[in-house]
Design a protein around this motif. Structure first.
Motif, PDB file in Angstrom:
ATOM      1  N   GLY A   1      -5.558   9.110  34.595  1.00  0.00           N
ATOM      2  CA  GLY A   1      -6.752   9.667  34.185  1.00  0.00           C
ATOM      3  C   GLY A   1      -7.967   9.177  34.525  1.00  0.00           C
ATOM      4  N   ARG A   2      -8.224   8.030  35.508  1.00  0.00           N
ATOM      5  CA  ARG A   2      -9.549   7.718  35.961  1.00  0.00           C
ATOM      6  C   ARG A   2      -9.784   8.546  37.160  1.00  0.00           C
ATOM      7  N   GLU A   3     -11.198   8.170  37.425  1.00  0.00           N
ATOM      8  CA  GLU A   3     -11.496   8.977  39.017  1.00  0.00           C
ATOM      9  C   GLU A   3     -12.634   7.930  39.335  1.00  0.00           C
ATOM     10  N   THR A   4     -12.487   8.168  40.774  1.00  0.00           N
ATOM     11  CA  THR A   4     -13.789   7.250  41.438  1.00  0.00           C
ATOM     12  C   THR A   4     -14.278   8.482  42.563  1.00  0.00           C
ATOM     13  N   VAL A   5     -15.573   8.675  42.668  1.00  0.00           N
ATOM     14  CA  VAL A   5     -16.159   9.476  43.627  1.00  0.00           C
ATOM     15  C   VAL A   5     -16.815   8.833  44.698  1.00  0.00           C
ATOM     16  N   PHE A   6     -16.542   9.184  46.006  1.00  0.00           N
ATOM     17  CA  PHE A   6     -17.011   8.631  47.116  1.00  0.00           C
ATOM     18  C   PHE A   6     -17.236   9.667  48.282  1.00  0.00           C
ATOM     19  N   GLU A   7     -17.938   9.076  49.360  1.00  0.00           N
ATOM     20  CA  GLU A   7     -17.779   9.924  50.584  1.00  0.00           C
ATOM     21  C   GLU A   7     -17.559   8.957  51.836  1.00  0.00           C
ATOM     22  N   LEU A   8     -17.053   9.605  52.948  1.00  0.00           N
ATOM     23  CA  LEU A   8     -16.806   8.752  54.109  1.00  0.00           C
ATOM     24  C   LEU A   8     -17.789   9.205  55.300  1.00  0.00           C
ATOM     25  N   ALA A   9     -18.292   8.346  55.999  1.00  0.00           N
ATOM     26  CA  ALA A   9     -19.318   8.568  57.191  1.00  0.00           C
ATOM     27  C   ALA A   9     -18.106   8.989  58.276  1.00  0.00           C
ATOM     28  N   ALA A  10     -18.896   9.491  59.153  1.00  0.00           N
ATOM     29  CA  ALA A  10     -18.170  10.263  60.447  1.00  0.00           C
ATOM     30  C   ALA A  10     -17.490   8.920  61.179  1.00  0.00           C
ATOM     31  N   GLY A  11     -16.303   9.307  61.301  1.00  0.00           N
ATOM     32  CA  GLY A  11     -15.410   8.520  62.458  1.00  0.00           C
ATOM     33  C   GLY A  11     -15.397   6.912  61.606  1.00  0.00           C
ATOM     34  N   ASP A  12     -15.340   6.888  60.403  1.00  0.00           N
ATOM     35  CA  ASP A  12     -15.549   5.526  59.457  1.00  0.00           C
ATOM     36  C   ASP A  12     -14.232   5.701  58.537  1.00  0.00           C
ATOM     37  N   GLY A  13     -14.210   4.606  57.835  1.00  0.00           N
ATOM     38  CA  GLY A  13     -13.313   4.456  56.727  1.00  0.00           C
ATOM     39  C   GLY A  13     -13.851   3.680  55.780  1.00  0.00           C
ATOM     40  N   ALA A  14     -13.302   3.459  54.583  1.00  0.00           N
ATOM     41  CA  ALA A  14     -13.772   2.792  53.344  1.00  0.00           C
ATOM     42  C   ALA A  14     -12.627   2.281  52.597  1.00  0.00           C
ATOM     43  N   GLU A  15     -12.880   1.330  51.871  1.00  0.00           N
ATOM     44  CA  GLU A  15     -12.130   0.661  50.868  1.00  0.00           C
ATOM     45  C   GLU A  15     -12.440   1.267  49.370  1.00  0.00           C
ATOM     46  N   ILE A  16     -11.679   1.983  48.859  1.00  0.00           N
ATOM     47  CA  ILE A  16     -11.886   2.704  47.728  1.00  0.00           C
ATOM     48  C   ILE A  16     -11.150   2.025  46.423  1.00  0.00           C
ATOM     49  N   ALA A  17     -11.810   1.522  45.534  1.00  0.00           N
ATOM     50  CA  ALA A  17     -11.391   1.093  44.250  1.00  0.00           C
ATOM     51  C   ALA A  17     -11.304   1.708  43.034  1.00  0.00           C
ATOM     52  N   LEU A  18      -9.925   2.042  42.435  1.00  0.00           N
ATOM     53  CA  LEU A  18      -9.559   2.763  41.517  1.00  0.00           C
ATOM     54  C   LEU A  18      -9.466   2.075  40.324  1.00  0.00           C
ATOM     55  N   ALA A  19     -10.142   2.032  39.235  1.00  0.00           N
ATOM     56  CA  ALA A  19      -9.556   0.920  37.829  1.00  0.00           C
ATOM     57  C   ALA A  19      -8.880   2.028  36.919  1.00  0.00           C
ATOM     58  N   CYS A  20      -7.631   1.358  36.694  1.00  0.00           N
ATOM     59  CA  CYS A  20      -6.593   2.132  35.889  1.00  0.00           C
ATOM     60  C   CYS A  20      -6.368   1.381  34.713  1.00  0.00           C
ATOM     61  N   PRO A  21      -6.267   1.889  33.552  1.00  0.00           N
ATOM     62  CA  PRO A  21      -5.997   1.134  32.120  1.00  0.00           C
ATOM     63  C   PRO A  21      -4.638   0.673  32.168  1.00  0.00           C
TER      64      PRO A  21
END
Length: 329
Positions: A129-149
Protein backbone atom coordinates in the motif's frame (compact mmCIF):
# COMPACT_ATOMS: atom_id res chain seq x y z
CA UNK A 1 -12.31 7.51 -0.08
CA UNK A 2 -13.27 6.73 -3.67
CA UNK A 3 -9.62 6.73 -4.74
CA UNK A 4 -8.78 4.33 -1.90
CA UNK A 5 -11.60 1.96 -2.89
CA UNK A 6 -10.47 2.08 -6.51
CA UNK A 7 -6.89 1.23 -5.48
CA UNK A 8 -8.09 -1.69 -3.34
CA UNK A 9 -10.23 -3.04 -6.19
CA UNK A 10 -7.35 -2.71 -8.62
CA UNK A 11 -5.01 -4.53 -6.23
CA UNK A 12 -7.55 -7.34 -5.75
CA UNK A 13 -8.02 -7.67 -9.51
CA UNK A 14 -4.26 -7.83 -10.08
CA UNK A 15 -3.85 -10.53 -7.44
CA UNK A 16 -6.63 -12.56 -9.06
CA UNK A 17 -5.23 -12.13 -12.57
CA UNK A 18 -1.53 -12.51 -11.90
CA UNK A 19 -1.49 -14.47 -8.65
CA UNK A 20 1.29 -14.45 -6.07
CA UNK A 21 4.71 -15.02 -7.56
CA UNK A 22 7.29 -17.08 -5.75
CA UNK A 23 10.34 -15.31 -4.35
CA UNK A 24 12.69 -14.65 -7.26
CA UNK A 25 16.45 -14.81 -7.28
CA UNK A 26 18.41 -11.75 -8.36
CA UNK A 27 18.75 -10.21 -10.82
CA UNK A 28 15.11 -9.86 -11.87
CA UNK A 29 14.92 -8.87 -15.53
CA UNK A 30 11.80 -7.19 -16.89
CA UNK A 31 11.41 -8.69 -20.32
CA UNK A 32 8.60 -8.07 -22.76
CA UNK A 33 6.47 -10.95 -21.43
CA UNK A 34 6.53 -9.54 -17.90
CA UNK A 35 5.12 -6.11 -18.76
CA UNK A 36 1.36 -5.51 -18.85
CA UNK A 37 -0.35 -2.47 -20.35
CA UNK A 38 -3.93 -1.24 -19.94
CA UNK A 39 -5.61 2.15 -20.38
CA UNK A 40 -5.96 4.35 -17.33
CA UNK A 41 -9.24 6.04 -16.40
CA UNK A 42 -8.11 9.04 -18.45
CA UNK A 43 -7.29 6.67 -21.31
CA UNK A 44 -10.81 5.22 -21.35
CA UNK A 45 -12.31 8.72 -21.38
CA UNK A 46 -9.96 9.66 -24.21
CA UNK A 47 -11.05 6.56 -26.17
CA UNK A 48 -14.70 7.51 -25.64
CA UNK A 49 -14.03 11.02 -26.94
CA UNK A 50 -12.31 9.58 -30.02
CA UNK A 51 -15.33 7.35 -30.63
CA UNK A 52 -17.69 10.35 -30.46
CA UNK A 53 -15.42 12.28 -32.84
CA UNK A 54 -15.38 9.35 -35.27
CA UNK A 55 -19.18 9.03 -35.25
CA UNK A 56 -19.56 12.78 -35.80
CA UNK A 57 -17.05 12.71 -38.66
CA UNK A 58 -18.92 9.83 -40.32
CA UNK A 59 -22.30 11.50 -39.79
CA UNK A 60 -21.24 14.85 -41.23
CA UNK A 61 -18.61 13.56 -43.69
CA UNK A 62 -15.87 15.70 -42.13
CA UNK A 63 -12.53 14.96 -43.73
CA UNK A 64 -10.67 17.06 -41.16
CA UNK A 65 -12.60 15.23 -38.44
CA UNK A 66 -11.31 11.91 -39.72
CA UNK A 67 -7.76 13.27 -39.84
CA UNK A 68 -7.91 14.66 -36.29
CA UNK A 69 -9.50 11.49 -34.90
CA UNK A 70 -6.93 9.15 -36.42
CA UNK A 71 -4.07 11.50 -35.50
CA UNK A 72 -5.10 11.55 -31.86
CA UNK A 73 -5.66 7.78 -31.93
CA UNK A 74 -2.16 7.27 -33.29
CA UNK A 75 -0.72 9.46 -30.55
CA UNK A 76 -2.56 7.40 -27.92
CA UNK A 77 -1.23 4.14 -29.38
CA UNK A 78 2.29 5.56 -29.51
CA UNK A 79 2.04 6.59 -25.84
CA UNK A 80 1.08 3.00 -24.97
CA UNK A 81 4.23 1.69 -26.69
CA UNK A 82 6.40 4.28 -24.91
CA UNK A 83 4.89 3.33 -21.53
CA UNK A 84 5.84 -0.31 -22.06
CA UNK A 85 9.31 0.60 -23.30
CA UNK A 86 9.83 2.72 -20.18
CA UNK A 87 9.96 -0.53 -18.16
CA UNK A 88 11.52 -2.83 -20.73
CA UNK A 89 14.91 -4.39 -19.80
CA UNK A 90 15.08 -2.88 -16.32
CA UNK A 91 16.94 -5.07 -13.82
CA UNK A 92 16.05 -5.30 -10.12
CA UNK A 93 18.26 -6.59 -7.32
CA UNK A 94 17.31 -6.67 -3.63
CA UNK A 95 19.20 -4.47 -1.21
CA UNK A 96 19.63 -4.57 2.55
CA UNK A 97 16.71 -4.08 4.94
CA UNK A 98 17.49 -2.79 8.44
CA UNK A 99 15.70 -4.05 11.53
CA UNK A 100 12.96 -1.87 13.03
CA UNK A 101 10.58 -1.97 15.96
CA UNK A 102 6.98 -3.01 15.41
CA UNK A 103 4.87 0.00 14.43
CA UNK A 104 7.75 1.72 12.64
CA UNK A 105 8.16 1.71 8.87
CA UNK A 106 10.37 -1.02 7.46
CA UNK A 107 12.56 0.49 4.74
CA UNK A 108 13.28 -1.91 1.88
CA UNK A 109 15.96 -0.99 -0.64
CA UNK A 110 15.94 -2.20 -4.24
CA UNK A 111 18.76 -1.63 -6.71
CA UNK A 112 17.24 -0.86 -10.11
CA UNK A 113 19.56 -0.66 -13.15
CA UNK A 114 18.82 0.97 -16.49
CA UNK A 115 21.05 -0.58 -19.19
CA UNK A 116 19.57 1.49 -22.02
CA UNK A 117 21.02 4.81 -23.22
CA UNK A 118 17.79 6.65 -22.49
CA UNK A 119 16.39 7.97 -19.25
CA UNK A 120 13.40 6.31 -17.58
CA UNK A 121 11.10 9.01 -16.18
CA UNK A 122 8.00 8.80 -13.97
CA UNK A 123 8.53 5.35 -12.46
CA UNK A 124 6.68 4.22 -9.32
CA UNK A 125 7.46 1.33 -6.97
CA UNK A 126 4.57 -0.05 -4.86
CA UNK A 127 4.28 -2.62 -2.06
CA UNK A 128 2.08 -3.00 1.03
CA UNK A 129 0.00 0.00 0.00
CA UNK A 130 3.00 2.38 -0.13
CA UNK A 131 4.52 4.02 -3.19
CA UNK A 132 7.84 5.65 -4.10
CA UNK A 133 8.15 7.75 -7.28
CA UNK A 134 11.55 8.06 -8.98
CA UNK A 135 13.34 8.19 -12.33
CA UNK A 136 16.52 6.68 -13.73
CA UNK A 137 19.20 8.42 -15.76
CA UNK A 138 20.42 6.96 -19.05
CA UNK A 139 22.66 3.93 -18.55
CA UNK A 140 22.55 4.39 -14.78
CA UNK A 141 21.01 2.76 -11.74
CA UNK A 142 19.71 3.84 -8.36
CA UNK A 143 18.94 2.45 -4.94
CA UNK A 144 15.23 3.00 -4.32
CA UNK A 145 13.93 2.99 -0.75
CA UNK A 146 10.35 1.94 -0.08
CA UNK A 147 8.94 2.40 3.44
CA UNK A 148 6.29 -0.18 4.37
CA UNK A 149 4.20 -0.25 7.57
CA UNK A 150 4.75 -3.04 10.12
CA UNK A 151 2.02 -4.54 12.28
CA UNK A 152 3.67 -7.53 13.97
CA UNK A 153 7.07 -8.76 15.04
CA UNK A 154 9.14 -11.33 13.19
CA UNK A 155 10.63 -11.58 9.74
CA UNK A 156 8.91 -9.19 7.35
CA UNK A 157 9.20 -9.69 3.58
CA UNK A 158 8.51 -7.05 0.97
CA UNK A 159 6.40 -9.63 -0.86
CA UNK A 160 4.52 -8.84 -4.05
CA UNK A 161 5.98 -5.64 -5.54
CA UNK A 162 4.78 -3.61 -8.51
CA UNK A 163 6.87 -1.35 -10.73
CA UNK A 164 4.71 0.87 -12.92
CA UNK A 165 4.69 3.94 -15.13
CA UNK A 166 2.09 6.14 -16.83
CA UNK A 167 4.57 8.07 -18.91
CA UNK A 168 4.32 9.95 -21.25
CA UNK A 169 0.67 11.08 -21.44
CA UNK A 170 -1.01 9.23 -18.57
CA UNK A 171 -3.38 7.46 -21.00
CA UNK A 172 -1.90 3.99 -20.41
CA UNK A 173 -0.52 2.23 -17.35
CA UNK A 174 2.35 -0.20 -17.86
CA UNK A 175 3.39 -2.36 -14.92
CA UNK A 176 5.27 -5.47 -13.90
CA UNK A 177 4.81 -7.69 -10.85
CA UNK A 178 7.72 -9.38 -9.06
CA UNK A 179 8.70 -10.71 -5.62
CA UNK A 180 12.29 -9.86 -4.68
CA UNK A 181 14.11 -11.87 -2.02
CA UNK A 182 14.44 -9.09 0.54
CA UNK A 183 13.31 -9.15 4.16
CA UNK A 184 13.88 -7.25 7.37
CA UNK A 185 13.51 -8.11 11.03
CA UNK A 186 10.76 -6.49 13.10
CA UNK A 187 11.49 -6.31 16.83
CA UNK A 188 8.68 -6.19 19.40
CA UNK A 189 7.60 -2.64 20.16
CA UNK A 190 9.13 -1.59 23.52
CA UNK A 191 6.63 -1.04 26.32
CA UNK A 192 5.79 2.67 26.50
CA UNK A 193 6.11 3.01 30.29
CA UNK A 194 7.90 -0.08 31.62
CA UNK A 195 8.68 -0.65 35.30
CA UNK A 196 12.28 -0.16 36.45
CA UNK A 197 14.90 -2.74 35.58
CA UNK A 198 14.77 -5.82 37.83
CA UNK A 199 17.98 -4.89 39.67
CA UNK A 200 17.35 -7.60 42.27
CA UNK A 201 18.09 -10.33 39.71
CA UNK A 202 21.60 -11.12 38.57
CA UNK A 203 22.86 -13.57 35.99
CA UNK A 204 24.93 -15.48 38.58
CA UNK A 205 22.16 -15.66 41.18
CA UNK A 206 23.52 -12.86 43.40
CA UNK A 207 21.75 -9.61 44.11
CA UNK A 208 22.33 -6.73 41.73
CA UNK A 209 22.23 -3.44 43.60
CA UNK A 210 21.79 0.09 42.46
CA UNK A 211 22.47 3.50 43.88
CA UNK A 212 26.22 3.21 44.33
CA UNK A 213 28.65 5.65 42.86
CA UNK A 214 28.72 5.28 39.13
CA UNK A 215 28.80 7.51 36.10
CA UNK A 216 25.37 6.96 34.55
CA UNK A 217 22.64 9.24 35.98
CA UNK A 218 23.10 12.48 37.95
CA UNK A 219 21.66 12.10 41.47
CA UNK A 220 22.77 15.24 43.36
CA UNK A 221 25.64 17.13 44.98
CA UNK A 222 27.73 16.54 48.10
CA UNK A 223 30.71 18.24 49.74
CA UNK A 224 34.06 17.76 48.05
CA UNK A 225 36.46 15.14 49.41
CA UNK A 226 40.20 15.02 48.81
CA UNK A 227 39.89 11.70 46.97
CA UNK A 228 37.25 12.99 44.54
CA UNK A 229 38.04 13.40 40.86
CA UNK A 230 38.30 16.99 39.69
CA UNK A 231 36.18 16.18 36.63
CA UNK A 232 33.21 15.57 38.95
CA UNK A 233 33.51 18.96 40.67
CA UNK A 234 30.48 21.23 40.18
CA UNK A 235 32.49 24.10 38.68
CA UNK A 236 29.40 26.13 37.86
CA UNK A 237 28.55 26.32 41.56
CA UNK A 238 32.12 27.37 42.36
CA UNK A 239 31.99 30.06 39.66
CA UNK A 240 28.89 31.54 41.29
CA UNK A 241 30.79 31.81 44.60
CA UNK A 242 29.40 28.64 46.13
CA UNK A 243 31.25 25.94 48.07
CA UNK A 244 33.32 23.21 46.48
CA UNK A 245 30.86 20.41 45.69
CA UNK A 246 31.10 17.09 43.90
CA UNK A 247 28.48 15.78 41.48
CA UNK A 248 27.10 12.35 42.38
CA UNK A 249 25.98 9.80 39.86
CA UNK A 250 24.14 6.55 40.25
CA UNK A 251 24.61 3.46 38.16
CA UNK A 252 24.01 -0.24 38.25
CA UNK A 253 26.84 -2.03 39.98
CA UNK A 254 27.46 -5.59 41.03
CA UNK A 255 26.77 -8.73 39.05
CA UNK A 256 25.46 -9.04 35.50
CA UNK A 257 21.77 -8.18 35.07
CA UNK A 258 19.44 -11.07 34.29
CA UNK A 259 16.31 -10.47 32.18
CA UNK A 260 14.21 -13.62 32.49
CA UNK A 261 10.82 -13.99 30.81
CA UNK A 262 9.79 -16.52 33.46
CA UNK A 263 10.05 -13.84 36.17
CA UNK A 264 7.48 -11.59 34.49
CA UNK A 265 3.92 -11.45 35.89
CA UNK A 266 1.79 -14.34 34.57
CA UNK A 267 -1.04 -11.88 33.89
CA UNK A 268 0.92 -10.55 30.90
CA UNK A 269 0.36 -12.29 27.58
CA UNK A 270 3.26 -13.31 25.35
CA UNK A 271 3.37 -10.11 23.30
CA UNK A 272 3.21 -7.93 26.42
CA UNK A 273 6.10 -9.88 27.96
CA UNK A 274 8.21 -9.50 24.82
CA UNK A 275 7.37 -5.79 24.72
CA UNK A 276 8.55 -5.35 28.32
CA UNK A 277 11.72 -7.32 27.70
CA UNK A 278 12.47 -5.15 24.66
CA UNK A 279 12.11 -2.01 26.79
CA UNK A 280 14.33 -3.49 29.50
CA UNK A 281 16.99 -4.47 26.97
CA UNK A 282 17.16 -0.91 25.70
CA UNK A 283 17.29 0.46 29.26
CA UNK A 284 20.02 -2.01 30.26
CA UNK A 285 22.09 -1.06 27.23
CA UNK A 286 21.75 2.64 28.09
CA UNK A 287 22.81 1.95 31.68
CA UNK A 288 26.10 0.45 30.51
CA UNK A 289 25.81 -2.74 32.56
CA UNK A 290 26.18 -6.26 31.22
CA UNK A 291 22.93 -8.16 30.83
CA UNK A 292 21.77 -11.67 29.99
CA UNK A 293 18.49 -12.80 28.46
CA UNK A 294 16.51 -15.94 29.26
CA UNK A 295 13.56 -16.51 26.97
CA UNK A 296 11.75 -19.83 27.06
CA UNK A 297 14.50 -22.41 26.94
CA UNK A 298 17.05 -20.14 25.29
CA UNK A 299 19.74 -18.28 27.24
CA UNK A 300 21.96 -15.56 25.81
CA UNK A 301 25.06 -15.08 27.93
CA UNK A 302 25.81 -11.70 29.57
CA UNK A 303 27.24 -8.99 27.39
CA UNK A 304 26.67 -5.45 26.21
CA UNK A 305 27.13 -3.33 23.11
CA UNK A 306 25.15 -2.87 19.93
CA UNK A 307 25.77 -6.38 18.58
CA UNK A 308 24.70 -7.99 21.86
CA UNK A 309 21.59 -5.79 22.01
CA UNK A 310 20.51 -6.73 18.49
CA UNK A 311 21.22 -10.38 19.20
CA UNK A 312 18.83 -10.26 22.15
CA UNK A 313 16.21 -8.27 20.25
CA UNK A 314 16.44 -10.75 17.39
CA UNK A 315 15.66 -13.55 19.84
CA UNK A 316 12.56 -11.66 20.95
CA UNK A 317 11.47 -11.02 17.37
CA UNK A 318 11.73 -14.66 16.31
CA UNK A 319 10.50 -16.27 19.53
CA UNK A 320 7.95 -19.03 18.88
CA UNK A 321 7.82 -20.99 22.15
CA UNK A 322 10.94 -23.00 21.31
CA UNK A 323 11.54 -26.29 23.18
CA UNK A 324 13.35 -25.97 26.48
CA UNK A 325 16.95 -27.03 26.90
CA UNK A 326 18.43 -24.82 24.15
CA UNK A 327 21.38 -22.74 25.29
CA UNK A 328 22.90 -19.96 23.19
CA UNK A 329 26.16 -18.86 24.76
Amino acid sequence: MAAGNAGALRGAAERWLFGARAVETAPIHLGQRRIYVLPTAAGWVFALVLLVMLIASINYSLSLGYALTFLLGGVALASTVHAARNLLDLTIRPGRGEAVFCGEDAVFRLLIDNPRAARRPALALRAHGRETVFELAAGDGAEIALACPTARRGEFAIGRTVLETRWPLGLARAWSVFTPATTCLVYPAPEADPPPLPVDRAADGTRLRSGGEGDEDFSGLRRFRDADSLRHVAWKVVARGGPLLTKQFTGLVGADLLLDSAALPPSLDLEAKLSRLAAWLLAAERSGCRYALVLGGTTIAPGRGELHLHRCLRQLALFRNVPSGTRDA
